[in-house]
Motif scaffolding. Structure first.
Motif: not given
Length: 406
Positions: A20-27, A120-130
């Protein structure tokens, strides 16, 4: 999606929250396109979430309107400090017509999170934060720093500012960093090495003249042709001398921009002509020597043609070559193994990352590992498999616990 079983890592990972966080960032259209509030919408979202977790949060502007967000998670006991690092600025989507879906959809189709910046690389950001949050809830020694640094797609100003502040001792709550995991998409590879990058501009200056009377001036364009040939020769010599790096491939000297006078004035011989180079190196190349060689070559060409030459280095990013036996690399290898049940492929980063600057300017040991395909970045129809996000989050959790101890 179910959370991870507690017995896997002694902590729970909320897959749905990560995606959900990754998706919100992509938007959020955080396109790097010059001055302005590029990262701010995403930075504010992340800072709010970090504060909700109870972390100490600092926002630092690397340039006007370009904030980096830094969260510090204290384990409450002495130990190492691990940094997770990423960015939320993205390259332009280009022609929207080249996409088969909305470039900022941030939706999930066929098991893929879709949109510019998903890999590149909002999924990575979400993953590292969680992942950092999961480790915190499970208990650990030392500190975790989560740094979302500005301007990675440009001049890496956020990483440069962070490194300078770290060296100066002016980062709140951070006195040292013992290892950095950079969350760029690498297709499951653990990458302790990265190519170096030199961006430079060579300008030849002569004298403008009418195209009908070229003898009245000094034309810099033939010098550009000679320089292009010399660049190709230099690349050939370097490749012959050093071969392909086993993880990074060949050394590349690539002309990317040519400019000469006013292109609309075909009847004018220009006074200046410029070629820009994007040079990608392996650890075998000494940057200072290569820059000097190119400058000397340009000088000789200019002298022979009655011109002057100027070489301007826009940026100089040396290769990263972190030893495989460094604790942060070993931790990431262990993390991948714990999350997947298989040994990771050790790979190399074809381009530079913020880790390049953190190594160059602050002497930090870095390793790159993140969700998404290695070659999908900057392309139309960018996506990241949702399964990669979940796997990577678990790998980060296990890597952090391995590095910090519990």
């Amino acid at each position: 999606m179910p959370a991870a079983r507690p017995d896997e890592f002694d902590v729970e990972v909320d897959d749905a929250a990560v995606v959900d966080l990754a998706a919100r960032l992509v938007r959020l259209r955080t396109v790097h396109e010059g001055p302005g509030d590029v990262e701010r919408p995403a930075a504010e979202l992340l800072a709010e979430l970090m504060r909700d977790f109870g972390w100490a949060v600092t926002s630092v502007e690397a340039a006007p309107g370009r904030p980096s967000v830094i969260g510090v998670v204290d384990g409450g006991r002495p130990g190492r400090t691990l940094m997770f690092e990423g960015h939320v600025d993205v390259v332009t989507e280009g022609d929207p017509g080249s996409w088969s879906f909305d470039p900022y959809a941030g939706d999930i189709m066929d098991g893929r999170l879709r949109g510019r910046g998903s890999a590149d690389m909002k999924a990575g950001v979400a993953a590292m934060l969680h992942a950092a949050r999961a480790v915190e809830l499970g208990g650990f020694a030392g500190r975790i720093v989560v740094g979302v640094l500005a301007d990675e797609e440009g001049m890496m100003l956020g990483a440069k500012r962070f490194a300078a502040d770290l060296v100066a001792g002016s980062l709140a709550g951070i006195d040292r960093i013992d290892g950095v995991i950079v969350g760029e998409p690498e297709g499951g590879e653990v990458c302790p090495v990265a190519k170096g990058a030199i961006r430079l501009v060579i300008t030849f200056t002569g004298a403008m003249a009418h195209g009908a009377m070229p003898w009245m001036g000094r034309n810099p364009l033939p010098a550009i042709a000679a320089m292009l040939a010399a660049i190709a020769d230099t690349q050939h010599v370097l490749r012959a001398a050093h071969g392909d790096h086993p993880l990074l491939g060949p050394i590349c000297l690539t002309p990317t921009v040519l400019q000469a006078g006013d292109l609309e004035q075909i009847n004018v011989m220009p006074a200046t002509a410029t070629v820009a180079l994007d040079i990608r190196t392996t650890p075998a190349v000494v940057h200072a020597a290569l820059i000097t060689q190119l400058a000397d070559t340009a000088g000789r060409i200019a002298q022979d043609a009655g011109l002057t030459a100027q070489v301007t280095v826009i940026d100089d990013r040396p290769p990263v070559d972190t030893p495989v036996d460094h604790p942060v690399v070993q931790a990431m290898l262990a993390g991948h193994r714990a999350a997947t049940g298989a040994d990771a492929v050790i790979g190399g980063v074809p381009g530079a990352t913020d880790g390049t600057i953190l190594t160059r300017d602050a002497g930090l040991a870095t390793v790159v590992y993140g969700p998404g395909g290695k070659w999908i970045a900057h392309q139309a129809d960018e996506y990241v498999p949702v399964a990669d996000i979940a796997t990577c989050t678990r790998a980060y959790v296990a890597a952090a616990r391995h590095f910090l101890g519990d």
